[in-house]
Design a protein around this motif. Structure first.
Motif, mmCIF file in Angstrom:
data_model
loop_
_atom_site.group_PDB
_atom_site.id
_atom_site.type_symbol
_atom_site.label_atom_id
_atom_site.label_comp_id
_atom_site.label_asym_id
_atom_site.label_seq_id
_atom_site.Cartn_x
_atom_site.Cartn_y
_atom_site.Cartn_z
ATOM 1 N N CYS A 157 63.563 -12.799 -1.497
ATOM 2 C CA CYS A 157 64.803 -12.326 -2.111
ATOM 3 C C CYS A 157 64.536 -11.018 -2.841
ATOM 4 C CB CYS A 157 65.349 -13.364 -3.090
ATOM 5 S SG CYS A 157 65.873 -14.899 -2.296
ATOM 6 N N ASP A 158 65.338 -10.006 -2.511
ATOM 7 C CA ASP A 158 65.189 -8.684 -3.117
ATOM 8 C C ASP A 158 66.358 -8.423 -4.059
ATOM 9 O OD1 ASP A 158 64.549 -6.032 -3.692
ATOM 10 O OD2 ASP A 158 65.499 -5.270 -1.877
ATOM 11 N N ARG A 159 66.124 -8.518 -5.352
ATOM 12 C CA ARG A 159 67.119 -8.207 -6.379
ATOM 13 C C ARG A 159 68.396 -9.034 -6.247
ATOM 14 N NH1 ARG A 159 68.785 -2.983 -5.400
ATOM 15 N NH2 ARG A 159 68.119 -3.395 -3.251
ATOM 16 N N VAL A 160 68.270 -10.307 -5.886
ATOM 17 C CA VAL A 160 69.423 -11.214 -5.899
ATOM 18 C C VAL A 160 69.707 -11.553 -7.360
ATOM 19 C CG1 VAL A 160 70.284 -13.480 -5.223
ATOM 20 C CG2 VAL A 160 68.940 -12.119 -3.607
ATOM 21 N N GLN A 161 70.880 -11.190 -7.842
ATOM 22 C CA GLN A 161 71.138 -11.202 -9.278
ATOM 23 C C GLN A 161 72.110 -12.271 -9.746
ATOM 24 O OE1 GLN A 161 72.267 -7.107 -9.969
ATOM 25 N NE2 GLN A 161 70.140 -6.422 -10.046
ATOM 26 N N LEU B 193 71.375 -17.407 -5.960
ATOM 27 C CA LEU B 193 69.956 -17.735 -5.850
ATOM 28 C C LEU B 193 69.754 -19.242 -5.762
ATOM 29 C CD1 LEU B 193 67.130 -16.560 -5.676
ATOM 30 C CD2 LEU B 193 66.960 -16.745 -8.166
ATOM 31 N N LEU C 224 60.333 -14.116 -4.880
ATOM 32 C CA LEU C 224 61.332 -13.321 -5.583
ATOM 33 C C LEU C 224 60.733 -11.969 -5.940
ATOM 34 C CD1 LEU C 224 62.702 -16.046 -8.037
ATOM 35 C CD2 LEU C 224 63.493 -15.502 -5.727
ATOM 36 N N CYS D 137 65.171 -9.891 -9.404
ATOM 37 C CA CYS D 137 65.923 -11.128 -9.162
ATOM 38 C C CYS D 137 66.225 -11.832 -10.486
ATOM 39 C CB CYS D 137 65.135 -12.066 -8.253
ATOM 40 S SG CYS D 137 65.172 -11.624 -6.501
ATOM 41 N N THR E 268 71.199 -21.338 -12.308
ATOM 42 C CA THR E 268 70.459 -21.298 -11.046
ATOM 43 C C THR E 268 70.005 -22.698 -10.661
ATOM 44 O OG1 THR E 268 69.632 -19.085 -11.609
ATOM 45 C CG2 THR E 268 68.527 -20.240 -9.823
ATOM 46 N N GLN F 7 56.728 -14.939 -7.613
ATOM 47 C CA GLN F 7 57.301 -13.637 -7.897
ATOM 48 C C GLN F 7 56.319 -12.553 -7.474
ATOM 49 O OE1 GLN F 7 58.319 -13.860 -12.105
ATOM 50 N NE2 GLN F 7 60.442 -14.338 -11.615
ATOM 51 N N ASN G 58 70.086 -7.588 -2.241
ATOM 52 C CA ASN G 58 71.013 -7.584 -3.367
ATOM 53 C C ASN G 58 72.467 -7.755 -2.905
ATOM 54 O OD1 ASN G 58 72.874 -5.417 -4.992
ATOM 55 N ND2 ASN G 58 71.613 -6.630 -6.375
#
Length: 250
Positions: free
Chosen positions: A110-114, A119, A136, A140, A148, A163, A202
């Motif tokens: 996951c790239d910068r899932v905010q 998530l 992550l 993220c 979450t 991470q 993202n």
């Protein structure tokens, strides 16, 4: 079962502080709310450190050496949900090293899932389709925030999570990055090897240019209905399903 009667009790103070990200990271713990989430998290391998129940609670309690009860007033003041079910738990929130996440099968990156809801849903989907784990990248959202964890329905404890500051290049793996580029390969024509990384970007901007460049295959999910894009968790579910359809050995 130990009864708690004071708002200044150490356990209650600890639970209140766990709503803050920095305190969760420092303590290595998080809070679970509700019977199903508490029990499923324990069933999936979550380490339940202590349990707190409301005085009128009559539901299931997972095995735990430290079980406390308190009044409805004190209990309800701790919860984030609108209709508290009467049970909370403190669970260990531990990240794992990369080698535990990439074990030769399916790994999700996951790239910068905010958004914590996205998530958590990705964790649940990765669990459902037998992923080895989730990596992550920097940016993220906290994987162990209460929202979450709730969105994952306990699946955050079912698979290892690591991470990484940068996209990890792991020998033997092929990375498949979901993009909206017309130059990407349509998903029906993608062949997944067993050792695959499915990369999700993202919500607003997709994967970064660096992550896209580091991925061997760029994947486009056909959308004949004309929608501009898919929610990242929905896109992830489609790609994970296609991987598992092709790669049956779990």
């Amino acid at each position: 079962m130990i009864e708690i009667t004071s708002t200044e009790n150490q356990i209650l103070r600890h639970i209140r502080k766990l709503s803050v990200h920095s305190y969760r990271a420092k303590s290595g713990e998080t809070v679970l709310e509700g019977e199903r989430l508490v029990c499923d998290s324990a069933r999936y391998g979550g380490e339940i450190c202590s349990v707190l129940v409301r005085e009128d609670y009559a539901g299931k309690i997972p095995l735990c050496e430290k079980v406390y009860k308190t009044s409805a007033k004190l209990f309800d003041a701790l919860t984030e949900t609108k209709t508290p079910q009467g049970i909370l738990a403190i669970a260990a929130a531990k990240l794992r090293p990369l080698e535990e996440v990439a074990r030769g099968g399916l790994t999700v990156v996951c790239d910068r899932v905010q958004d914590p809801g996205n998530l958590g849903t990705i964790f649940r989907t990765a669990h459902a389709f037998g992923a080895d784990g989730v990596i992550l990248l920097k940016g993220c959202v906290d994987p162990f925030s209460p929202k979450t964890v709730r969105s994952s329905m306990g699946s955050v404890f079912a698979l290892p999570i690591a991470q990484a500051e940068e996209f990890p290049r792991i020998e033997g793996y092929t990375a498949f990055c979901g993009t909206l580029s017309e130059k990407a390969k349509p998903l029906p024509f993608v062949t997944f090897p067993k050792a695959s990384m499915i990369v999700l970007g993202n919500e607003a901007n997709g994967a970064s240019a660096q992550v896209i460049a580091a991925s061997e295959t760029h994947v486009l999910i056909p959308m004949p209905g004309g929608a501009e894009s898919l929610n990242v968790a929905a896109a992830g579910a489609i790609m994970l399903y296609e991987y598992r359809r092709q790669v049956q050995d779990v």
